[in-house]
Design a protein around this motif. Sequence first.
Motif, PDB file in Angstrom:
ATOM      1  N   ASP A  45       0.701  -1.606   0.328  1.00  0.00           N
ATOM      2  CA  ASP A  45      -0.341  -0.113  -0.170  1.00  0.00           C
ATOM      3  C   ASP A  45       0.577   1.555  -0.338  1.00  0.00           C
ATOM      4  OD1 ASP A  45       1.533   0.044   2.955  1.00  0.00           O
ATOM      5  OD2 ASP A  45      -1.151   0.359   3.830  1.00  0.00           O
ATOM      6  N   VAL A  46       1.944   1.071  -0.788  1.00  0.00           N
ATOM      7  CA  VAL A  46       2.962   2.511  -0.737  1.00  0.00           C
ATOM      8  C   VAL A  46       3.277   1.903  -1.403  1.00  0.00           C
ATOM      9  CG1 VAL A  46       5.055   2.961  -0.367  1.00  0.00           C
ATOM     10  CG2 VAL A  46       3.592   2.529   1.917  1.00  0.00           C
ATOM     11  N   GLY A  47       3.021   3.227  -2.909  1.00  0.00           N
ATOM     12  CA  GLY A  47       3.483   3.378  -3.624  1.00  0.00           C
ATOM     13  C   GLY A  47       4.946   4.851  -3.843  1.00  0.00           C
ATOM     14  N   MET A  48       6.237   4.627  -4.903  1.00  0.00           N
ATOM     15  CA  MET A  48       7.034   6.259  -4.766  1.00  0.00           C
ATOM     16  C   MET A  48       6.736   6.518  -6.191  1.00  0.00           C
ATOM     17  SD  MET A  48       7.759   7.015  -1.373  1.00  0.00           S
ATOM     18  CE  MET A  48       8.068   5.984  -0.421  1.00  0.00           C
ATOM     19  N   TRP A  49       6.357   7.181  -6.793  1.00  0.00           N
ATOM     20  CA  TRP A  49       7.430   8.728  -8.204  1.00  0.00           C
ATOM     21  C   TRP A  49       7.925   9.251  -8.420  1.00  0.00           C
ATOM     22  CZ3 TRP A  49       6.767  13.049 -10.427  1.00  0.00           C
ATOM     23  CH2 TRP A  49       6.580  12.858 -11.994  1.00  0.00           C
ATOM     24  N   MET A  50       9.037   8.891  -9.310  1.00  0.00           N
ATOM     25  CA  MET A  50       9.658  10.185  -9.560  1.00  0.00           C
ATOM     26  C   MET A  50       9.332  10.350 -11.296  1.00  0.00           C
ATOM     27  SD  MET A  50      13.160   9.834  -8.185  1.00  0.00           S
ATOM     28  CE  MET A  50      14.493   8.909  -9.421  1.00  0.00           C
ATOM     29  N   GLY A  51       9.890  11.906 -11.599  1.00  0.00           N
ATOM     30  CA  GLY A  51       9.588  12.081 -12.608  1.00  0.00           C
ATOM     31  C   GLY A  51       9.802  13.503 -13.023  1.00  0.00           C
ATOM     32  N   TRP A  52       9.381  13.723 -14.149  1.00  0.00           N
ATOM     33  CA  TRP A  52       9.057  15.808 -14.251  1.00  0.00           C
ATOM     34  C   TRP A  52       7.723  15.867 -14.151  1.00  0.00           C
ATOM     35  CZ3 TRP A  52      12.636  11.866 -16.083  1.00  0.00           C
ATOM     36  CH2 TRP A  52      13.696  11.641 -16.168  1.00  0.00           C
ATOM     37  N   ILE A  53       7.055  16.645 -14.392  1.00  0.00           N
ATOM     38  CA  ILE A  53       6.154  17.408 -14.109  1.00  0.00           C
ATOM     39  C   ILE A  53       6.304  19.009 -14.213  1.00  0.00           C
ATOM     40  CG2 ILE A  53       3.944  18.804 -13.010  1.00  0.00           C
ATOM     41  CD1 ILE A  53       4.006  15.816 -11.973  1.00  0.00           C
ATOM     42  N   ASP A  54       5.444  19.132 -16.353  1.00  0.00           N
ATOM     43  CA  ASP A  54       5.791  19.775 -16.833  1.00  0.00           C
ATOM     44  C   ASP A  54       3.783  21.063 -16.900  1.00  0.00           C
ATOM     45  OD1 ASP A  54       8.088  19.689 -18.057  1.00  0.00           O
ATOM     46  OD2 ASP A  54       6.876  18.363 -19.555  1.00  0.00           O
ATOM     47  N   CYS A  55       4.422  21.813 -16.224  1.00  0.00           N
ATOM     48  CA  CYS A  55       3.176  22.871 -16.320  1.00  0.00           C
ATOM     49  C   CYS A  55       3.129  23.811 -17.276  1.00  0.00           C
ATOM     50  CB  CYS A  55       2.951  23.513 -14.795  1.00  0.00           C
ATOM     51  SG  CYS A  55       3.000  21.910 -13.549  1.00  0.00           S
ATOM     52  N   VAL A  56       1.532  24.183 -17.655  1.00  0.00           N
ATOM     53  CA  VAL A  56       1.794  24.559 -19.154  1.00  0.00           C
ATOM     54  C   VAL A  56       0.593  26.137 -19.011  1.00  0.00           C
ATOM     55  CG1 VAL A  56       1.393  25.072 -21.784  1.00  0.00           C
ATOM     56  CG2 VAL A  56       1.869  22.940 -20.611  1.00  0.00           C
ATOM     57  N   ASN A  57       1.130  27.557 -18.491  1.00  0.00           N
ATOM     58  CA  ASN A  57       0.162  28.333 -18.353  1.00  0.00           C
ATOM     59  C   ASN A  57      -0.442  28.956 -19.836  1.00  0.00           C
ATOM     60  OD1 ASN A  57       1.980  30.031 -20.332  1.00  0.00           O
ATOM     61  ND2 ASN A  57       2.966  31.165 -18.352  1.00  0.00           N
TER      62      ASN A  57
ATOM     63  N   GLY B 176       5.338  10.481  -2.737  1.00  0.00           N
ATOM     64  CA  GLY B 176       4.976   9.380  -2.257  1.00  0.00           C
ATOM     65  C   GLY B 176       3.521   8.617  -1.721  1.00  0.00           C
ATOM     66  N   TYR B 177       2.754   7.354  -2.079  1.00  0.00           N
ATOM     67  CA  TYR B 177       1.640   7.801  -1.573  1.00  0.00           C
ATOM     68  C   TYR B 177       0.614   6.626  -1.071  1.00  0.00           C
ATOM     69  CZ  TYR B 177       1.224   9.800  -6.674  1.00  0.00           C
ATOM     70  OH  TYR B 177       1.597  10.759  -7.351  1.00  0.00           O
ATOM     71  N   LYS B 178       1.007   6.315  -0.365  1.00  0.00           N
ATOM     72  CA  LYS B 178       0.032   5.362   0.312  1.00  0.00           C
ATOM     73  C   LYS B 178      -1.362   5.536   0.697  1.00  0.00           C
ATOM     74  CE  LYS B 178       0.596   3.775   5.574  1.00  0.00           C
ATOM     75  NZ  LYS B 178      -0.041   2.395   5.120  1.00  0.00           N
TER      76      LYS B 178
ATOM     77  N   ASP C 274      -7.358   3.973   5.078  1.00  0.00           N
ATOM     78  CA  ASP C 274      -8.261   2.863   5.954  1.00  0.00           C
ATOM     79  C   ASP C 274      -9.020   2.097   4.799  1.00  0.00           C
ATOM     80  OD1 ASP C 274      -6.563   3.134   7.504  1.00  0.00           O
ATOM     81  OD2 ASP C 274      -7.633   3.942   9.295  1.00  0.00           O
ATOM     82  N   ALA C 275      -9.707   3.911   3.697  1.00  0.00           N
ATOM     83  CA  ALA C 275     -10.877   2.732   3.005  1.00  0.00           C
ATOM     84  C   ALA C 275      -9.777   3.075   1.920  1.00  0.00           C
ATOM     85  CB  ALA C 275     -11.394   4.340   2.950  1.00  0.00           C
ATOM     86  N   GLY C 276      -9.022   3.130   1.558  1.00  0.00           N
ATOM     87  CA  GLY C 276      -8.274   2.237  -0.053  1.00  0.00           C
ATOM     88  C   GLY C 276      -7.974   3.120  -0.818  1.00  0.00           C
ATOM     89  N   VAL C 277      -8.240   4.552  -0.237  1.00  0.00           N
ATOM     90  CA  VAL C 277      -7.538   5.797  -1.153  1.00  0.00           C
ATOM     91  C   VAL C 277      -6.220   6.341  -1.056  1.00  0.00           C
ATOM     92  CG1 VAL C 277      -8.339   8.160  -1.524  1.00  0.00           C
ATOM     93  CG2 VAL C 277     -10.151   7.152  -0.685  1.00  0.00           C
ATOM     94  N   LEU C 278      -6.138   6.036  -2.293  1.00  0.00           N
ATOM     95  CA  LEU C 278      -4.449   6.196  -2.965  1.00  0.00           C
ATOM     96  C   LEU C 278      -4.102   7.720  -2.176  1.00  0.00           C
ATOM     97  CD1 LEU C 278      -1.603   4.886  -3.240  1.00  0.00           C
ATOM     98  CD2 LEU C 278      -2.421   6.555  -5.929  1.00  0.00           C
ATOM     99  N   ARG C 279      -2.717   8.895  -0.998  1.00  0.00           N
ATOM    100  CA  ARG C 279      -3.206   9.659  -0.529  1.00  0.00           C
ATOM    101  C   ARG C 279      -1.595  10.357  -1.439  1.00  0.00           C
ATOM    102  NH1 ARG C 279      -7.706  11.878   0.380  1.00  0.00           N
ATOM    103  NH2 ARG C 279      -9.420  10.623   1.826  1.00  0.00           N
ATOM    104  N   ILE C 280      -1.491  11.183  -1.395  1.00  0.00           N
ATOM    105  CA  ILE C 280       0.409  11.740  -1.534  1.00  0.00           C
ATOM    106  C   ILE C 280       0.659  11.929  -0.052  1.00  0.00           C
ATOM    107  CG2 ILE C 280       1.722  13.596  -1.760  1.00  0.00           C
ATOM    108  CD1 ILE C 280      -0.222  14.393  -4.471  1.00  0.00           C
ATOM    109  N   VAL C 281       2.088  11.325   0.571  1.00  0.00           N
ATOM    110  CA  VAL C 281       2.011  11.742   1.923  1.00  0.00           C
ATOM    111  C   VAL C 281       3.319  11.946   2.214  1.00  0.00           C
ATOM    112  CG1 VAL C 281       0.889   9.628   2.823  1.00  0.00           C
ATOM    113  CG2 VAL C 281       3.107   9.253   2.299  1.00  0.00           C
TER     114      VAL C 281
END
Length: 157
Positions: free
Chosen positions: A110-122, A135-137, A140-147
């Motif tokens: 129930d733990v996931g990590m992601w890294m990369g690039w985010i491009d924000c276009v205005n 980092g995500y966890k 208790d309801a099974g909803v993925l949350r950024i921690v």
Amino acid sequence: MTITTEELLAARTAWGNGLIQISKTFEDEGIDAARAIATDVLNAAYGYGMGPVLFKPTLSGGAQTFRTDQAGALSYFVGHSDEYPQDSGFGIKGWREVRSETAAEFIEGDVGMWMGWIDCVNKDGSTTRVDKSFGYKKDDAGVLRIVLHHSSLPYQV
């Protein structure tokens, strides 16, 4: 409750859509409405109900570099805070598109990590690229949350 690659992508997409919604709301309805939307986005995406969120915003420094509570994150996204006078509101910069590019991910249960690039276009078509780690966890309801949320501008050689 094992996290999947598809869930990590959906979480990043929801985060980006939230950023766009904050920007558009600010433009159309002002800071109070943007603050309300940003609060909703933070509540939906982040794990503040699970404990401190380890948040290092892209454009933060000094004693306020790290934000472990929702008030600090909210200020970063919308600014207009006496407690964080250096925050200009990253979320109210006119964003219209958010794309991600994966460098790597790690999933264990129930733990996931992601890294990369985010491009924000205005709205003018200018792109801001940030180096990002999430980092995500699952709660208790099974909803993925950024921690964990770490962001920085790319190193300039």
